[in-house]
Design an enzyme around this catalytic site. Structure first.
Site: not given
Length: 303
Positions: A171, A175
């Site tokens: 993640y 991001k």
């Protein structure tokens, strides 16, 4: 409401729940016509149902707004292309793209499967790239036809992408990639009338209910719920409106009533000897530079 987005058409991905739902409702409240995209998957990306997107559309219509649902997978070329086509087909134009869709598969790196890496990077990073690509192609064609748009893109990064987050290597990497994509898109698309910015929001959603478990109780003084996703949407709506003219290539951290402009990587202390260093000399120089540098902020979850 002020009608800040009156006459504009906004697409929001992952808009069936959480932040995306809040954004869709907020844009509609300001007069935008909204395309509500959602696959209706679980928090880990599995399953799927058309219900959430249609429920948000019905909420918007019940409040006097205009909206249509889109259930395509925006991490595929066909799904992303049909997303743009849905906006143009239903409302005749596209003005704002809010890339928001995502899910989590958290693991420590040594336990992180390749499939979990690929799935999270796919939906977050590729799921930003493809809608942006097809929206940008549409706006470029509009500009070349003499119909210069006042187009806006809002990408969704995270504090995990800016600082890192223990147990979220996939993640965090995705991001962080979204920030890089935002900066490139802002530079490449400005000539076509497109502004591209990113937010790093913190709010209570299905994805963060464990992270914010200690702050999910009663609202604070005055009844203000600092973790409500609706707190993030006003900045997103402003960035998605014509009122944000001149603001592009920026990253904003937003949580509760706080908005912060994130300043990113900048050159710090530097040493230049004008010739090649030996390894020992390079190490000595690096240690001196680090002594003068601002310490980095800690990774989320680090001890």
């Amino acid at each position: 409401m002020t009608g800040l987005c009156s006459g504009r058409v906004t697409v929001v991905t992952g808009a069936g729940r959480g932040l995306g739902r809040a954004h869709a409702l907020a844009f509609a409240a300001e007069g935008a016509k909204v395309v509500v995209n959602d696959l209706g998957v679980g928090v880990d990306g599995t399953g799927g149902a058309a219900g959430p997107a249609h429920e948000v559309v019905e909420e918007i219509r019940a409040r006097g707004g205009e909206a249509v649902a889109h259930g395509g997978d925006i991490a595929t070329a066909d799904g992303a292309a049909s997303l743009v086509a849905t906006a143009v087909g239903a409302f005749g134009r596209l003005d704002t793209l809010v890339n928001n869709a995502g899910f989590l598969r958290d693991r420590m790196l040594v336990n992180l499967d390749e499939d979990d890496w690929d799935a999270v990077v796919r939906v977050h990073l590729k799921g930003h790239f493809l809608p942006l690509k097809y929206a940008a192609a549409h706006w470029r064609a509009e500009a070349k036809a003499g119909r210069a748009p006042e187009a806006r893109v809002i990408s969704t990064s995270s504090g995990a992408g800016l600082l890192g987050s223990v147990g979220q290597g996939n993640y965090s990497a995705a991001k962080a990639g979204i920030v890089g994509l935002t900066l490139v898109a802002a530079a490449e698309l400005g000539g076509y009338g497109v502004q591209v910015n990113a937010i790093a929001p913190a709010a209570r959603t299905r994805m963060t209910e464990q992270t914010f478990a200690d702050t999910m109780a009663a609202p604070g003084p005055g009844g203000f719920d600092a973790m409500a996703p609706e707190n993030v949407s006003p900045l997103v709506v402003w960035l998605g409106s014509a009122a944000s003219a001149g603001v592009t290539g920026r990253v904003f951290e937003t949580e509760g009533g706080r908005i912060t402009v994130m300043e990113g990587w900048r050159p710090g202390p530097t040493a230049d000897r004008g010739a090649r260093w030996s390894p020992a000399e390079a190490g000595e120089a690096a240690r001196k530079l680090l002594a003068d540098a601002v310490p980095p902020q800690p990774v989320y979850g680090a001890r």
